[in-house]
Scaffold this motif. Structure first.
Motif, mmCIF file in Angstrom:
data_model
loop_
_atom_site.group_PDB
_atom_site.id
_atom_site.type_symbol
_atom_site.label_atom_id
_atom_site.label_comp_id
_atom_site.label_asym_id
_atom_site.label_seq_id
_atom_site.Cartn_x
_atom_site.Cartn_y
_atom_site.Cartn_z
ATOM 1 N N VAL A 104 0.844 -1.193 0.000
ATOM 2 C CA VAL A 104 0.000 0.000 0.000
ATOM 3 C C VAL A 104 0.878 1.242 0.000
ATOM 4 O O VAL A 104 1.811 1.355 0.804
ATOM 5 C CB VAL A 104 -0.938 0.002 1.222
ATOM 6 N N LEU A 105 0.584 2.153 -0.926
ATOM 7 C CA LEU A 105 1.298 3.430 -0.993
ATOM 8 C C LEU A 105 0.314 4.565 -0.739
ATOM 9 O O LEU A 105 -0.729 4.654 -1.394
ATOM 10 C CB LEU A 105 1.945 3.619 -2.376
ATOM 11 N N LEU A 106 0.645 5.419 0.227
ATOM 12 C CA LEU A 106 -0.143 6.615 0.537
ATOM 13 C C LEU A 106 0.696 7.825 0.168
ATOM 14 O O LEU A 106 1.789 8.011 0.725
ATOM 15 C CB LEU A 106 -0.528 6.647 2.019
ATOM 16 N N ASN A 107 0.213 8.611 -0.787
ATOM 17 C CA ASN A 107 0.974 9.739 -1.316
ATOM 18 C C ASN A 107 2.350 9.276 -1.810
ATOM 19 O O ASN A 107 3.371 9.898 -1.548
ATOM 20 C CB ASN A 107 1.126 10.833 -0.259
ATOM 21 N N ARG A 108 2.346 8.101 -2.492
ATOM 22 C CA ARG A 108 3.530 7.486 -3.116
ATOM 23 C C ARG A 108 4.578 7.017 -2.117
ATOM 24 O O ARG A 108 5.720 6.739 -2.490
ATOM 25 C CB ARG A 108 4.172 8.446 -4.138
ATOM 26 N N GLN A 109 4.202 6.922 -0.859
ATOM 27 C CA GLN A 109 5.124 6.395 0.156
ATOM 28 C C GLN A 109 4.584 5.059 0.655
ATOM 29 O O GLN A 109 3.414 4.959 1.042
ATOM 30 C CB GLN A 109 5.248 7.388 1.326
ATOM 31 N N MET A 110 5.442 4.039 0.622
ATOM 32 C CA MET A 110 5.008 2.692 1.005
ATOM 33 C C MET A 110 4.781 2.627 2.515
ATOM 34 O O MET A 110 5.618 3.045 3.313
ATOM 35 C CB MET A 110 6.069 1.663 0.605
ATOM 36 N N ILE A 111 3.608 2.086 2.897
ATOM 37 C CA ILE A 111 3.255 1.929 4.320
ATOM 38 C C ILE A 111 3.315 0.440 4.643
ATOM 39 O O ILE A 111 2.380 -0.323 4.343
ATOM 40 C CB ILE A 111 1.850 2.496 4.613
ATOM 41 N N GLY A 112 4.419 0.009 5.244
ATOM 42 C CA GLY A 112 4.666 -1.412 5.491
ATOM 43 C C GLY A 112 3.587 -2.131 6.285
ATOM 44 O O GLY A 112 3.171 -3.229 5.915
ATOM 45 N N PRO A 113 3.088 -1.554 7.405
ATOM 46 C CA PRO A 113 2.097 -2.273 8.223
ATOM 47 C C PRO A 113 0.787 -2.600 7.502
ATOM 48 O O PRO A 113 0.024 -3.441 7.969
ATOM 49 C CB PRO A 113 1.846 -1.302 9.385
ATOM 50 N N LEU A 114 0.514 -1.937 6.350
ATOM 51 C CA LEU A 114 -0.743 -2.184 5.642
ATOM 52 C C LEU A 114 -0.607 -3.238 4.538
ATOM 53 O O LEU A 114 -1.583 -3.553 3.868
ATOM 54 C CB LEU A 114 -1.272 -0.883 5.035
ATOM 55 N N SER A 115 0.589 -3.774 4.331
ATOM 56 C CA SER A 115 0.782 -4.808 3.313
ATOM 57 C C SER A 115 0.013 -6.073 3.686
ATOM 58 O O SER A 115 -0.182 -6.371 4.873
ATOM 59 C CB SER A 115 2.269 -5.136 3.165
ATOM 60 N N VAL A 116 -0.413 -6.832 2.669
ATOM 61 C CA VAL A 116 -1.146 -8.077 2.896
ATOM 62 C C VAL A 116 -0.614 -9.169 1.975
ATOM 63 O O VAL A 116 -0.085 -8.877 0.891
ATOM 64 C CB VAL A 116 -2.677 -7.908 2.671
#
Length: 594
Positions: free
Chosen positions: A486-498
């Motif tokens: 998952v990328l929020l504003n083009r920054q990867m958010i590790g805890p939201l990966s599945v």
């Protein structure tokens, strides 16, 4: 066989959940005067408050009863699939079982599963139809189900009401007359089967045992556990009334307890064999294996300061439930916690509730996950992965595998179509189907991840609550497991990966993007939400920015000033979007991962 041994009957009651098993044990205690009416409370053997409230048996409870000069050792076993290994070891401690079926519901999934365990253990079964006090019953239909499914004769089937006590005395007499006494040789070397254990603050680990051969003559006799060769001298021996009743010795065929004095409950495993410490020739009893957790969840304290309290609580809790495994885990959003392995979803739910009640903890839990096995290209190394954070770079992976289960579903025929569609949507493959009157039995092979992703609730919905299921772990099967980022504003958010399988990646990505859009708060800048697989964007949603009206105080005719302010705001928004970061708070994070 000595005369005393011939008077012993070791048996249990097996059934589906809510078929009246524990109520029947209460009637047994009443009829044998083990407890008088003034002291007998409802669900006596369910000592835990959660058992009392939910009406389920979590831990087995043995009790010795005397009737007509016979010793009746009853083991009240759990009925839920999460505790099936405990049930199998309880059955190994018995020679017979009462197969209890609800007169209104008939044979259900766990009735079949536990009956098959009993047949595999070569137990003598007494078929019993319970709740005959209910109105508008078709007892002939339920009786025919038992005959068609298990091969019983009409003459063998008994009819009782555990609620009113009707025909309970006849059932007790059938236990004495139809179930065999325990085999074994009192003169042979000691072999005692461990079928349960708990921790006592003064006597250490208490082992629940069934003496298969031999005799324990005195309390200070040196004994050992066969699997780990741990030697101990018993502090106490006895049997269950259901309180602990000390005696000087236990003989072949008896069910009782041994107070080991050990401080580590992990040394006393269900299914292990206790033997004399100096006997090197004796063999272990068959069937022992270490129960493996199948479902994993992360537990975090609501306040990070309570991490040490959670750690201490888990150490104490494991003294009462040695089947859980746990290890430290850290989250950038939730802080420090523990990854805990359970026997199933109900087991996880019970553990969480007990930790919160008994140790006064406020816990945050993540959604359940399973163990994936990854074979790396380098030296074909096999690793276990429990979360997306542990998933290696795809270029290093040779192949991936996920856990599969054998699923059994019982349902009335008129819900069959909806259930088969549901199973197909959850990647289940039909193995076999059978029909028993108006009931259908379906056997499926299905990924465990699909089962823990709301399958049970959906099954109850499509069957109006009439379907029941049972499952067994079947092993790991090769699957194409991938990681969605998952990328929020083009920054990867590790805890939201599945983690998911490749064929479901597109559908899950779209669902995840929509869920994030609904859960995330609006920012001062436009927020693009992207879900990617290996650098390729599979789904995108956009959360519009808050827009402040900077021209509200201007005069309507001041057009040049208005244009300047709007241009300035536009540049500011662009800069905020370039450097803005999205900070996830706990509530938002939990709303997404659940």
């Amino acid at each position: 066989m000595n005369p005393y041994q011939s008077t012993i009957r070791n048996f249990c009651v097996i059934s589906h959940i809510d078929h009246g098993k524990t109520t029947l044990t209460d009637r047994f205690l009443e009829a044998t005067h083990t407890f008088f009416n003034s002291k007998l409370k409802e669900r006596l053997l369910d000592s835990n408050p959660i058992e009392q409230e939910r009406g389920i048996t979590i831990k087995l409870a043995p009790v010795r009863m005397i009737y007509d000069n016979c010793i009746l050792n009853l083991i009240d076993t759990p009925g839920h699939v999460d505790f099936s290994y405990e049930v199998s070891r309880s059955l190994a401690a018995c020679e017979g079982a009462i197969l209890l079926v609800d007169a209104a519901q008939g044979i259900q999934a766990q009735t079949m599963a536990n009956a098959n365990l009993a047949f595999a253990s070569h137990l003598e079964l007494i078929p019993v139809i319970n709740k005959i006090d209910l109105p508008n019953l078709n007892l002939d239909n339920i009786s025919q189900q038992l005959q068609d499914t298990f091969g019983f004769t009409q003459k063998e089937i008994l009819f009782v009401s555990a609620k009113t006590g009707q025909h309970v005395i006849q059932l007790i007499e059938a236990v004495i007359n139809r179930l065999p006494p325990p085999p074994g040789d009192e003169q042979a070397p000691l072999q005692a089967l461990v079928f349960n254990s708990f921790y006592h603050p003064h006597h250490g680990v208490i082992a629940y045992v069934r003496l298969v051969n031999g005799r324990i003559n005195h309390r200070r006799q040196s004994l050992k556990f066969f699997s780990n060769q741990t030697i101990f001298k018993p502090l106490n021996l006895g049997y269950f009334t259901p309180a602990l009743k000390p005696v000087d010795s236990l003989s072949c065929g008896e069910v009782g307890f041994i107070a080991t004095g050990l401080k580590d409950i992990s040394l006393c495993r269900v299914g292990d064999t206790i033997v004399a410490s100096d006997d090197v020739a004796v063999k272990a009893l068959a069937g022992y294996h270490e129960p493996q957790p199948v479902v994993y969840m992360d537990f975090y304290p609501l306040e990070n300061n309570d991490f040490v309290k959670l750690k201490t609580s888990l150490e104490k809790f494991r003294l009462t439930d040695s089947s859980i495994v746990y290890s430290p885990v850290n989250s950038s959003v939730l802080g420090s916690g523990f990854k805990i392995g359970f026997q199933g979803l109900l087991h996880a739910e019970i553990v969480q509730e007990r930790l919160e009640r008994e140790f006064n903890l406020d816990l945050i839990t993540t959604s359940p996950s399973v163990e994936y096995q990854i074979e790396l290209k380098k030296k074909s190394q096999l690793i276990s992965v429990f979360s997306p954070a542990d998933f290696p770079d795809p270029s290093l992976i040779n192949q991936t595998s996920e856990p599969f289960i054998n699923l059994t579903i019982f349902s009335p025929l008129n819900y069959l179509g909806g259930i088969m569609d549901l199973c197909q949507d959850h990647r289940a493959q039909l193995i076999a189907q059978e029909f028993h009157g108006q009931q259908a039995k379906l056997n499926y092979s299905m990924p465990l991840q699909e089962l823990i992703s709301g399958f049970f609730d959906q099954l109850k919905s499509v069957s109006s609550g009439f379907a029941s299921l049972n499952w067994q772990f079947a092993g790991f099967v090769k699957s194409d497991i991938v990681k969605l980022e998952v990328l929020l504003n083009r920054q990867m958010i590790g805890p939201l990966s599945v983690l998911t399988i490749r064929s479901k990646a597109q559908k899950l990505a779209l669902k995840l993007a929509k869920k994030l859009k609904a859960a995330l708060p609006r920012q001062q800048f436009e927020l693009p939400i992207q879900v990617a697989l290996g650098g390729k964007i599979l789904a995108r949603e956009t959360i519009k920015a808050y827009r402040k009206d900077v021209t509200v105080k201007l005069h309507a005719s001041d057009l040049s000033r208005k244009a300047k302010l709007l241009e300035k705001q536009k540049k500011g928004k662009k800069r905020m979007k370039q450097f803005g970061r999205v900070i996830l708070n706990q509530d938002t994070f939990l709303a997404i991962i659940r």
